[in-house]
Every structure is written in structure tokens, then in C-alpha cells.
Motif scaffolding. Sequence first.
Motif, PDB file in Angstrom:
ATOM      1  N   UNK A  22       0.822  -1.207   0.000  1.00  0.00           N
ATOM      2  CA  UNK A  22       0.000   0.000   0.000  1.00  0.00           C
ATOM      3  C   UNK A  22       0.858   1.259   0.000  1.00  0.00           C
ATOM      4  N   UNK A  23       0.405   2.295  -0.664  1.00  0.00           N
ATOM      5  CA  UNK A  23       1.173   3.545  -0.686  1.00  0.00           C
ATOM      6  C   UNK A  23       1.105   4.249   0.661  1.00  0.00           C
ATOM      7  N   UNK A  24       2.014   5.142   0.882  1.00  0.00           N
ATOM      8  CA  UNK A  24       1.947   5.954   2.083  1.00  0.00           C
ATOM      9  C   UNK A  24       0.902   7.042   1.863  1.00  0.00           C
ATOM     10  N   UNK A  25       0.126   7.297   2.852  1.00  0.00           N
ATOM     11  CA  UNK A  25      -0.932   8.289   2.721  1.00  0.00           C
ATOM     12  C   UNK A  25      -1.962   8.094   3.815  1.00  0.00           C
ATOM     13  N   UNK A  26      -2.869   9.022   3.956  1.00  0.00           N
ATOM     14  CA  UNK A  26      -3.871   8.932   5.032  1.00  0.00           C
ATOM     15  C   UNK A  26      -4.822   7.762   4.819  1.00  0.00           C
ATOM     16  N   UNK A  27      -5.126   7.099   5.912  1.00  0.00           N
ATOM     17  CA  UNK A  27      -6.159   6.056   5.902  1.00  0.00           C
ATOM     18  C   UNK A  27      -7.324   6.556   6.735  1.00  0.00           C
TER      19      UNK A  27
END
Length: 467
Positions: free
Chosen positions: A185-190
Amino acid sequence: MNIKNVLIASSLANLLFIRSWLTSFDRSSNYFNSQMMPPQYYVALLVCVAVTASIFYLCGLIIIRVGKPLLIDLSKWFILFFFLIVINGLRIQLAGRLFWLDFTWLFNSVGQRVVLLVTALMLLAAGGLCYRFSEQCKKTSITLALILSPFMIFTLPVAAIRAVIPETMANFNLKPAAPPINISPPKGPRVLWLIFDELGMRESFSQRPKEISLLAFDRLRSESIFLTDAHSPSKSTLLSFPAYITGRLVDSALPRDEGELLLKFRGNEEYLPWSQQKNIFQDVEDKGFNTALLGGMLHPYGRVIGHTVTYTEVKLPSKQSNGSNQTFTQFCIHHFYNVASTLPKKMLFIRIVEKLTPRQSAEIRRTVVEGIPKTTENIIKFSTDSSYGLVFVHLPVPHYPWIFNVSQNEFIWDTPGDGYAGNLVAADRVLGDVRKRLEKAGVWNDLHVVITSDHWYRDQISDTRVP
């Protein structure tokens, strides 16, 4: 036996169940069901009509034999008032299709006090006219009951046929889920998006009942961005969730069949299939994340938009699951609930039905109570999985049925809980449990948690805000 009186009683009883009849003969009603209406649904409806007609006829017979002019006049006025109930039932059934029949827009446009004042003046004027032309009004109401009696020629035989010969099963299968994304999964807000059904601002925060405390909500409020004048996209679950999911305001919605809802977006004239509209789950998946849609009331998410979501929790509370697992008695109750929903102070009449049918009402509560732990487990499962960028949750509390006992501090289903206040505590309990477990898993601070509601507490209409 007076044939005219029999026709009047039968016609009135048949019209009283207008919502059930409209639901029965419209395939679009399958949208709200877990499967096709079984024969016992129609048997129950026929019996309800027959019993109600017998009661109306016997009451009329007693009034005629007593011979009191006042009672006779009151019975005729009752028939006139009765048609207002039938019209309201028709309005409620069509409100999702014709947004102007949902009077919330009027309250929001000109204000509650103005609407109530105008309504009161109109009722006074109508009452004055009825009093002035009382004999004509009473005769008209009786004539109208006779004119509408042929409606039975259509409804009763068709229901009898369907009670003997079940309808062909339509397609109630779920759409194949979106393929999971297995790459890192990419880095970023979940995001964990919790939508509590019928969570109103006034009752939960600004004018909270003194007898309850909502520790989890208060704690999160002190730590978060808290909007004090937020409003849901609509007053109804039917419209609000498609709006949240598509990101577009929905003016009206038409269920087409068991697997499709047609949406009329703000500013558009045509209805578009929900299943074919770009939605938030697809946006998140385009960024490389998986998605989950959990819980649910009213909408059969898996049948409509399941193909756009990696995981959809299959769940429909029993009051929407009119399937073959329900008994004749439960269907009778279902039909009387439809009647109760058309009356002034409808929750009062729904509670009367509930008091008269404790076992069946308990089954509805049990379905909701038993569904909450399953949804909670899935919230933890997918929120702790870094491949899931959006966990969208439709929670059934604090919406009716009442399932929480405040003094015992526990969920209950065998007897009714402590009303809306009790269900607010239930919602707080769910939030607190989710937070505690996600904090223990070490992911709470990694999530963007969004909490709101699909509509306010609709037993009051003075404050339409949601948290």
C-alpha cells in the motif's frame, strides 16, 4: 347484512394498508428486502384487511343500533379524518420519489415556525369549511369510500393468487467484489468513517439528557475538529448515503428493483443508476488502497455497489429483511407498523404495536444487537490492515429499535431499552470500544477518523443539525 356498510368497512380497511399494498405490487420494493416476498406475506396482509374490516363493520353496526345522532355524526367525521391518514400514507410511500412530498425542504426553506403557523391557519380554515358544509363533507367521505371500493377487486385477488403461487425469485445475488489490491500500500492517510444512524446534534451534545454521559464522544470532541452547525445531505437514509458515497447531493431516489437505485442528483433532471456512478471507494482504490463497507440499514449495498468495494459486509436488519424466515405473525406486525407510520405521533403508535407484540419486537432488537459485535470486529480487522485506505461504516444506533439499558449499562433485546437516550449510550459504547481496541493495536493515531450521521433525530424537527 347491509351490503353498503360492508363495502364501506371493507374499502376503508383495504385503504388503511395502502403502504403495504403499494409495496406488494411494486417490484422496486424488493430493493429493501433480503429476498422475494414469500406467500405468508400476502396471507398476513389479507388477514389484516379482513380483521380490520370486521372491526370497522361491527363498530358501525353498534353505532347504528345505539342510534345516537352524536355517535353517527362522529363516525362520519372519523371516515373524513381517515382519508387524511390514507393520503399521508401515500405521501410517505412516494416521498423518496418526489422530494417535494418530504416536507423537510419546506421547514429548511422558510423555517419551522412559519410552516407551523401557516399549517395551523390552513387547518382552521379547512375545519371551518367542513363545519360550514358538514353534511356535504360527511356524505362526500362516505361516497369516496364507496367509489374506492373497486380497488379491492385488484388488490385482494392478486394477493390471494400470490399467497398460493409464489412469485418467481428475482436476482438477489451480491455483485462480485472489486479485486483486492495486493501490492504494497502507498503511504498516505487512511480513513475510518463512522456514520451513526439518526445521531442528532441537539440530543447528543447541545441539549443532552441529564441522565446520560457520552464519555467517548466527549473525549473525541475535545481532541478533534468539531462542527457545530453541520447538516446531513437529507433527512432520510435513502438519500443521505448515496450522497455521502458519490459526493453529490441527491434530491430524490427511485428503487428500480432488488439491485438498483436510481438517483436524481441536485441540478439534474434525469435519474441515473447508482451502481454506475463514480464513488468514493473507487477513488480510494485508484490511489492503491483496498476498501471496506461495513454494517448497514435499509440499503443492500452489496447488491448495488458491491462491485466497487473490496469487502462489503452482508447485513440487513430484520425489519428490512422480509424473507421466508419470518412468520405469519411477524408479517402481520409488519403491516400494522406500516399503518402506524402514517399516523400523527407515529412513534407512540409504533410503541403500542411493540407492547402488543413483545416477542416479535424482541426478534427485531436481537437482530440489531447481534449484528453490532460482528460489525465491530470487522472495523478492527480492516482498520488494522494497512492495505485498507477507507473503512466506511453504517452503524444502526442510535436509531430505533431501542436496545440499551442505561442503568444496567448493557445491550438488551428481550425487553425494550431506554429509548433514544439509551441508544445514544449504545453509540458511545461502540465508539469507545472501537477506539480502545484500535489504540491497543497501535493504529488509532494513524487513522483519520470521521464521525457524522445520515440525519438528525426525527422525532423532533426544530434542530436538524448533526455532529
